[in-house]
Scaffold this motif. Structure first.
Motif, mmCIF file in Angstrom:
data_model
loop_
_atom_site.group_PDB
_atom_site.id
_atom_site.type_symbol
_atom_site.label_atom_id
_atom_site.label_comp_id
_atom_site.label_asym_id
_atom_site.label_seq_id
_atom_site.Cartn_x
_atom_site.Cartn_y
_atom_site.Cartn_z
ATOM 1 N N MET A 25 66.806 -36.760 -4.765
ATOM 2 C CA MET A 25 66.583 -38.119 -5.244
ATOM 3 C C MET A 25 65.724 -39.025 -4.326
ATOM 4 S SD MET A 25 67.977 -38.447 -8.341
ATOM 5 C CE MET A 25 66.909 -36.819 -8.413
ATOM 6 N N SER A 26 66.088 -38.649 -3.010
ATOM 7 C CA SER A 26 65.433 -39.339 -1.801
ATOM 8 C C SER A 26 64.035 -39.007 -1.942
ATOM 9 C CB SER A 26 66.073 -38.872 -0.535
ATOM 10 O OG SER A 26 67.392 -39.487 -0.540
ATOM 11 N N ALA A 27 63.726 -37.853 -2.303
ATOM 12 C CA ALA A 27 62.088 -37.550 -2.225
ATOM 13 C C ALA A 27 61.508 -38.201 -3.285
ATOM 14 C CB ALA A 27 61.970 -36.005 -2.701
ATOM 15 N N ALA A 28 62.229 -38.582 -4.533
ATOM 16 C CA ALA A 28 61.591 -39.419 -5.641
ATOM 17 C C ALA A 28 61.403 -40.888 -5.169
ATOM 18 C CB ALA A 28 62.362 -39.063 -7.062
ATOM 19 N N VAL A 29 62.316 -41.411 -4.594
ATOM 20 C CA VAL A 29 62.118 -42.839 -4.089
ATOM 21 C C VAL A 29 61.113 -42.629 -2.940
ATOM 22 C CG1 VAL A 29 63.476 -44.608 -3.050
ATOM 23 C CG2 VAL A 29 64.694 -43.333 -4.455
ATOM 24 N N LEU A 30 60.977 -41.853 -2.155
ATOM 25 C CA LEU A 30 60.047 -42.024 -1.225
ATOM 26 C C LEU A 30 58.514 -41.989 -1.809
ATOM 27 C CD1 LEU A 30 61.764 -40.135 1.711
ATOM 28 C CD2 LEU A 30 61.182 -42.414 1.806
ATOM 29 N N ARG A 31 58.404 -40.784 -2.732
ATOM 30 C CA ARG A 31 57.354 -40.531 -3.301
ATOM 31 C C ARG A 31 56.790 -41.689 -4.413
ATOM 32 N NH1 ARG A 31 53.254 -40.643 -4.768
ATOM 33 N NH2 ARG A 31 51.512 -39.455 -5.213
ATOM 34 N N VAL A 32 57.697 -42.164 -5.019
ATOM 35 C CA VAL A 32 57.259 -43.170 -6.174
ATOM 36 C C VAL A 32 57.656 -44.606 -5.820
ATOM 37 C CG1 VAL A 32 58.000 -43.692 -8.616
ATOM 38 C CG2 VAL A 32 58.311 -41.411 -7.612
ATOM 39 N N LEU A 33 58.474 -45.123 -5.092
ATOM 40 C CA LEU A 33 58.700 -46.443 -5.191
ATOM 41 C C LEU A 33 58.302 -47.032 -3.644
ATOM 42 C CD1 LEU A 33 62.257 -46.462 -6.438
ATOM 43 C CD2 LEU A 33 60.307 -46.973 -7.657
ATOM 44 N N LEU A 34 58.494 -45.962 -2.562
ATOM 45 C CA LEU A 34 57.744 -46.651 -1.370
ATOM 46 C C LEU A 34 56.561 -47.068 -1.369
ATOM 47 C CD1 LEU A 34 58.690 -47.692 1.647
ATOM 48 C CD2 LEU A 34 58.244 -45.221 2.454
ATOM 49 N N PRO A 35 55.479 -46.351 -1.738
ATOM 50 C CA PRO A 35 54.083 -46.386 -1.909
ATOM 51 C C PRO A 35 53.743 -47.829 -2.692
ATOM 52 C CG PRO A 35 54.240 -44.257 -2.116
ATOM 53 C CD PRO A 35 55.901 -44.697 -2.238
ATOM 54 N N LEU A 36 54.700 -48.139 -3.925
ATOM 55 C CA LEU A 36 54.333 -49.415 -4.501
ATOM 56 C C LEU A 36 54.762 -50.521 -3.994
ATOM 57 C CD1 LEU A 36 56.044 -48.123 -8.112
ATOM 58 C CD2 LEU A 36 53.597 -48.563 -7.574
ATOM 59 N N VAL A 37 55.789 -50.559 -3.103
ATOM 60 C CA VAL A 37 56.205 -51.633 -2.176
ATOM 61 C C VAL A 37 55.684 -51.905 -0.813
ATOM 62 C CG1 VAL A 37 58.551 -51.807 -3.794
ATOM 63 C CG2 VAL A 37 58.389 -50.634 -1.372
ATOM 64 N N ALA A 38 55.196 -50.686 -0.406
ATOM 65 C CA ALA A 38 54.721 -50.768 0.922
ATOM 66 C C ALA A 38 53.447 -49.712 1.046
ATOM 67 C CB ALA A 38 55.714 -50.391 2.181
ATOM 68 N N PRO A 39 52.236 -50.280 0.394
ATOM 69 C CA PRO A 39 51.024 -49.171 0.205
ATOM 70 C C PRO A 39 50.849 -48.681 1.726
ATOM 71 C CG PRO A 39 50.884 -51.016 -1.041
ATOM 72 C CD PRO A 39 51.812 -51.418 -0.401
ATOM 73 N N SER A 40 50.778 -49.384 2.663
ATOM 74 C CA SER A 40 50.557 -49.171 3.961
ATOM 75 C C SER A 40 51.212 -47.846 4.607
ATOM 76 C CB SER A 40 50.615 -50.192 4.872
ATOM 77 O OG SER A 40 51.888 -50.855 5.016
ATOM 78 N N LEU A 41 52.411 -47.584 4.090
ATOM 79 C CA LEU A 41 53.371 -46.442 4.409
ATOM 80 C C LEU A 41 52.974 -45.139 3.572
ATOM 81 C CD1 LEU A 41 56.473 -48.601 5.190
ATOM 82 C CD2 LEU A 41 54.855 -47.764 6.763
ATOM 83 N N TYR A 42 51.965 -45.144 3.018
ATOM 84 C CA TYR A 42 51.808 -43.961 1.967
ATOM 85 C C TYR A 42 51.921 -42.476 2.720
ATOM 86 C CZ TYR A 42 49.509 -40.994 -1.631
ATOM 87 O OH TYR A 42 49.213 -40.251 -2.400
ATOM 88 N N GLY A 43 51.245 -42.645 3.849
ATOM 89 C CA GLY A 43 51.129 -41.149 4.636
ATOM 90 C C GLY A 43 52.625 -40.863 4.960
ATOM 91 N N TYR A 44 53.419 -41.910 5.430
ATOM 92 C CA TYR A 44 54.864 -41.476 5.935
ATOM 93 C C TYR A 44 55.649 -41.091 4.644
ATOM 94 C CZ TYR A 44 53.398 -43.692 10.451
ATOM 95 O OH TYR A 44 52.640 -44.039 11.366
ATOM 96 N N ALA A 45 55.431 -41.936 3.584
ATOM 97 C CA ALA A 45 56.133 -41.712 2.282
ATOM 98 C C ALA A 45 55.902 -40.037 1.938
ATOM 99 C CB ALA A 45 55.690 -42.497 1.128
ATOM 100 N N LEU A 46 54.555 -39.699 2.193
ATOM 101 C CA LEU A 46 54.427 -38.139 1.527
ATOM 102 C C LEU A 46 55.160 -37.409 2.213
ATOM 103 C CD1 LEU A 46 50.508 -38.316 0.579
ATOM 104 C CD2 LEU A 46 52.453 -38.412 -1.007
ATOM 105 N N VAL A 47 55.192 -37.743 3.665
ATOM 106 C CA VAL A 47 55.629 -36.792 4.657
ATOM 107 C C VAL A 47 57.370 -36.569 4.545
ATOM 108 C CG1 VAL A 47 56.230 -36.227 6.969
ATOM 109 C CG2 VAL A 47 53.846 -36.862 6.339
ATOM 110 N N GLY A 48 57.693 -37.950 4.196
ATOM 111 C CA GLY A 48 59.269 -38.039 4.256
ATOM 112 C C GLY A 48 59.700 -37.492 2.944
#
Length: 401
Positions: free
Chosen positions: A348-371
């Motif tokens: 569930m955390s992987a889904a939040v990081l991959r889907v929602l984090l890039p939507l609210v903080a596009p600059s963190l896209y790379g970190y979202a993918l790794v996480g």
């Protein structure tokens, strides 16, 4: 009473319960759950490393197409095949492939995964396209022989999945003049429809089974409208240009899935992780459909909706079902351990990081993918660590299967 003094029909029944062959090849879920989980744990971090330039790999298709295809037709299909060849036996009472036949199917799946990165493309395509038609034929055979017509649509969806896979390979080879991503989107849509159908059967049944006095009665016409709207909305997304019609149908389907989930009383499952993971994962279906609806207007990228359905819904339902069914079919109690709960939370955390984090903080896209990749991989490593010994051993109750 000695076995040879029992009535003949009791002797036959007792003989049928005697374990036969090596445990790993006694029932479809065993090799395919192990293979699918191992593949999931390895391939997602590898893909992120390739995407970020930290690893070099030249798969037969482009890296993006390889990643999308292998997560659908490598990982998800492995779990679907293992589940259906196990459930098919339970539904019909008829034998599904086991022993050498099951081993051959598992090796066919594995050979295609290896060929995707080291073999000539034609060999990869042939190996990859062979599995689904074979499994569909097995399923149709036992369903027709047992007159279990209710589950025949699942065999049809397998055949459609096989057709989408064929279209993908033909597109990559230039034989079919369509974007190769289109049949992959079609494959994801078909998997979501499988999930929607099966969830409607098992989630309310499981919920009622552990909640005394709870009665969840499906309204047939609403169920049909929900599934119909979902199929139409996904078909418009896959095959039609973005439009207001696609937005409306996808939004309607999303709302209907929310209504469906709320009728299943998810709040009563909060103290039962092996059940709440199914409710939580199903919730990603309306999220994914809503994001695809917004993507019709360009407000969000299509990848947000795709990964809500692929990581949140598909990944979540898979980790929930491979723990539950593996426990049940190895003779263990249907109670999730702390390690399994951690695996659920990680997906569930992987889904939040991959889907929602890039939507609210596009600059963190790379970190979202790794996480997201780290959380996803860790979840399936936990599964392998805990379940592999069980899947390679005889059931606790000594029965076959």
């Amino acid at each position: 009473m000695k076995p040879d003094s029992l009535p003949i029909f009791e002797q036959v029944k007792a003989a049928a319960q005697v374990p036969k062959g090596i445990p790993l090849l006694r029932l479809g879920f065993r090799p395919f759950y192990i293979g699918g989980a191992l593949f999931a744990a390895l391939v997602v971090p590898l893909w992120v490393a390739i995407f970020l330039g930290s690893a070099q790999l030249a798969p037969n298709a482009s890296p993006l197409l390889w990643h999308a295809h292998e997560m659908l037709f490598g990982f998800a299909v492995a779990i679907i095949v293992g589940f259906l060849m196990t459930a098919g036996k339970a539904w019909t009472g008829l034998a599904t492939p086991r022993g050498p036949a099951l081993g051959a199917l598992a090796l066919l799946w594995l050979a295609a995964r290896v060929a995707s990165v080291v073999g000539p493309y034609a060999l990869y395509a042939v190996l990859d396209m062979a599995l689904l038609p074979l499994v569909a034929a097995v399923l149709v055979n036992i369903l027709l022989r047992s007159r279990n017509h209710r589950n025949l649509p699942l065999a049809l969806i397998l055949a459609l999945l096989a057709s989408a896979n064929l279209a993908f390979h033909l597109a990559v080879m230039g034989v079919l003049q369509v974007p190769a991503i289109t049949p992959l989107y079609a494959g994801l849509a078909l998997i979501v429809m499988i999930e929607s159908v099966m969830a409607g059967r098992v989630i309310p049944a499981f919920t009622m089974a552990v909640t005394p006095g709870l009665k969840l009665v499906a309204v047939v016409w609403i169920e049909r409208v929900t599934l119909g709207a979902s199929a139409l909305g996904l078909a418009l997304w896959v095959f039609a240009p973005a439009s207001i019609v696609g937005l409306v149908v996808l939004a309607l389907a999303s709302a209907l899935h929310v209504r469906r989930l709320l009728r299943w009383q998810p709040a009563v499952t909060l103290k039962r992780p092996i059940l709440w993971i199914l409710h939580a994962s199903y919730a990603w279906i309306p999220v994914g459909l809503a994001l695809l609806a917004l993507a019709q207007t360009g407000l969000v990228p299509v990848s947000a909706g795709v990964h809500a359905l692929a990581v949140g819904a598909t990944g979540g339902l898979i980790i929930g079902m491979v723990t539950r069914t593996a426990r049940g079919h190895t003779g263990r109690p249907l109670i999730a351990s702390k390690a399994e709960v951690l695996a659920y939370a990680l997906v569930m955390s992987a889904a939040v990081l991959r889907v929602l984090l890039p939507l609210v903080a596009p600059s963190l896209y790379g970190y979202a993918l790794v996480g997201a990749a780290a959380a996803w991989s860790a979840a399936f490593v936990i599964y392998l660590w805990m379940f592999t010994p069980w899947l390679m051993s005889t059931r606790l109750d000594g029965k076959d299967g």
